[in-house]
Design an enzyme around this catalytic site. Structure first.
Site, PDB file in Angstrom:
ATOM      1  N   ARG A   1       9.106  -4.851 -11.794  1.00 26.44           N
ATOM      2  CA  ARG A   1       8.542  -3.504 -11.726  1.00 26.44           C
ATOM      3  C   ARG A   1       9.496  -2.519 -12.394  1.00 26.44           C
ATOM      4  NH1 ARG A   1       7.905  -2.238  -5.600  1.00 26.44           N
ATOM      5  NH2 ARG A   1       6.956  -0.347  -6.441  1.00 26.44           N
TER       6      ARG A   1
ATOM      7  N   GLU B   1      -4.421   0.523  -5.604  1.00 30.24           N
ATOM      8  CA  GLU B   1      -4.918   0.937  -4.297  1.00 30.24           C
ATOM      9  C   GLU B   1      -5.224   2.430  -4.379  1.00 30.24           C
ATOM     10  OE1 GLU B   1      -2.721  -0.663  -0.748  1.00 30.24           O
ATOM     11  OE2 GLU B   1      -1.311  -1.252  -2.317  1.00 30.24           O
TER      12      GLU B   1
ATOM     13  N   LYS C   1       5.136   5.111  -3.324  1.00 31.69           N
ATOM     14  CA  LYS C   1       4.038   6.051  -3.054  1.00 31.69           C
ATOM     15  C   LYS C   1       4.217   6.725  -1.696  1.00 31.69           C
ATOM     16  CE  LYS C   1       0.331   3.534  -4.402  1.00 31.69           C
ATOM     17  NZ  LYS C   1      -1.098   3.226  -4.669  1.00 31.69           N
TER      18      LYS C   1
END
Length: 552
Positions: free
Chosen positions: A258, A34, A268
């Site tokens: 992850r 993104e 983020k």
């Protein structure tokens, strides 16, 4: 693939697909960031996995930006992501954007409406959340769920044509309000956002949700293996449902754990807070776990790829110790970094029996770890030198093998010296150390017969250059700041950055190359900062020579 390790579960899946002739043996992965922030070390793992898997089996990888939320996106982020992927050493087959497919995805939505599998809902976000029920109670349908296909087609087209304000309506999939999987309880497919998009401008005022754009983009590109992190496991049934109902290319989603790294945060949103609240100097602050921050700090692509290979691909979440990442950069820089001398906390040393106006060049290898030393450089030597303050003690303990009155040490690449006396200022601080040297003890041709246990580094006073040196440490004081009580920012390490404004470096470092690693002998690995100038040299410490955190 290295023969020393067994296949990870994703490699096993790919090999089985190839054996069965799926997709004619073709492998096409994608990396779908993104563009709403800078990539971090967790994304590096995903990059290495997606690109590495495709390379391993003769396939390719698309770089596809998931640009479905124009409010949070920026061209700056797109450019930084492309730079990071290239820097890590990977090339993408195609540069694509979810926005490339907005017309097709809109047509997909219309198709589902015609099948009676999607409807326009006028409920507020709070009402929708309440109607979805709870994990133990099924959801309840509302009046909008029973709208006719014709009405839904008209309303959805009116949404596209900007007839309604933000939040007035959404398009939802009609799946199963009693599903035990909350993701399947009539998820939102489209929302209204009157916002300028960085690529499509003002063409659209409705934007697809991630869950609707993602799988459909995979199918349009005919991605064979769509690899996500574990939080997308509950989304997989919906991913498959959309593809099945639309009867499009059957991309398959697979999930891996992850990367969680201690003493930092990987969200983020939290990283953005650190930037906006000025706790760090931007996204590429060398304390940040961003790829650009690691690059500025002096990490190499090879060290990050090695780190990602060492941690492997798992199905369960775990916390990785940042010391493993530091081990990987030490391993790499030990083989590639040129050795140089820098004195970070200087005190003057005078060799009283060395002629005042005499200078000579000593020779120092660039890298003794490499056969041939990768050449070397001349190091000017004279009567007055800078040495580290910690290399002298007025009242030394036993087994202190550096300088004290009566002690002898070797000056790196030069002579053996003996400390004779020292001077103090009015406050009792040692200001100058006086030594004598042994002319026959020249490094490389020593005939003095003297034996010493200590070697110290130095820089010639008249030839030294001044530099600012920045010493970086863990950004947080605790292993997992996100799981502590209160605000995660309360646990920022106040000593994560120490600035030494007046370090002395050997003259050769004035020509240091940005992006190259240097070992400051006995002090650690350093690199030239991007804001360094010829008038004001700035070096960042990449990592210490040894892991000192364990001792702390």
């Amino acid at each position: 693939m290295s023969e020393e390790r067994s296949l990870n579960f994703l490699e096993e899946i790919v090999e089985e697909d190839i054996r069965e002739g799926k997709h004619a043996g073709r492998v096409l992965t994608r990396f779908p960031p993104e563009p709403n922030g800078y990539l971090h070390i967790g994304h590096a793992k995903s990059i290495c996995l997606n690109f590495g898997l495709a390379l391993e089996y003769g396939g390719q990888t698309n770089l596809r930006f998931d640009d479905t939320n124009p409010v949070k996106e920026d061209v700056e982020y797109v450019d930084s992501i492309k730079e990071d992927v290239k820097w890590l050493g990977f090339e993408w087959a195609n540069e694509l954007y979810a926005s490339d497919y907005f017309d097709i995805i809109y047509a997909f939505a219309m198709n589902l409406i015609r099948k009676g599998l999607a409807y326009v809902d006028d409920s507020t976000p709070e009402e929708i959340a309440a109607q979805k029920g709870t994990p133990t109670e099924p959801g309840k349908g509302n009046e909008y769920r029973n709208r006719s296909i014709e009405e839904n087609l008209r309303l959805f087209e009116e949404m596209k044509d900007a007839k309604y304000p933000d939040g007035a309506k959404v398009l939802r999939a009609k799946v199963d309000l009693a599903s035990p999987n909350m993701q399947m309880r009539d998820p939102i497919m489209y929302r209204i956002k009157h916002a300028h998009h960085h690529r499509t401008g003002d063409k659209w005022c409705i934007y697809p949700m991630y869950d609707f754009a993602h799988g459909q983009s995979d199918a349009i590109e005919e991605i064979t293996h769509s690899i996500c992190t574990l939080e997308f496991v509950p989304h997989r049934p919906l991913y498959d449902w959309f593809i099945e109902q639309l009867e499009i290319f059957p991309s398959k989603q697979y999930e891996f754990a992850r990367l969680n790294l201690n003493y930092t945060v990987m969200s983020k949103r939290k990283l953005l807070q650190l930037v906006e609240d000025k706790h760090v100097d931007g996204w590429d602050d060398p304390r940040m776990p961003t790829i650009s921050g690691l690059r500025r700090r002096g990490y190499t692509p090879a060290s990050i790829r090695d780190f990602c290979e060492r941690i492997g691909v798992a199905k369960r979440e775990n916390m990785i110790d940042v010391s493993l990442l530091e081990f990987c950069i030490r391993e790499d820089l030990n083989k590639t970094a040129w050795r140089r001398m820098a004195v970070l906390d200087p005190i003057k040393l005078v060799i009283t029996n060395y002629p005042e106006d005499q200078f000579e060049d000593m020779f120092g290898e660039n890298n003794p770890e490499v056969e041939g030393g990768e050449g070397g450089r001349k190091i000017p030597f004279g009567r007055e030198l800078w040495i580290e303050r910690e290399d002298f003690m007025e009242d030394p303990p036993k087994k202190f093998f550096r300088l004290a009155v009566g002690n002898m040490v070797r000056l790196k690449s030069a002579y053996i010296i003996k400390c004779e006396y020292f001077e103090k200022d009015a406050n009792g601080n040692v200001t100058e150390i006086h030594c004598t040297y042994f002319p026959e003890s020249h490094s490389g041709s020593d005939t003095s017969g003297l034996s010493v246990k200590g070697t110290i580094h130095w820089v010639s006073v008249p030839h030294a250059k001044t530099a600012e040196v920045r010493l970086y440490d863990r950004l947080f004081q605790v292993e997992d700041p996100s799981n502590e009580d209160g605000d995660f920012k309360d646990y920022i390490n106040p000593n994560s950055l120490t600035i030494l404004p007046n370090a002395y470096i050997e003259a050769d470092l004035a020509t240091a190359v940005p992006g190259k690693g240097y070992q400051f002998i006995r002090k650690g690995y350093f690199t030239l900062d991007k804001n360094s100038t010829t008038d004001r040299l700035v070096f960042n410490r990449t990592v210490t020579l040894k892991d000192g955190w364990v001792k702390k």
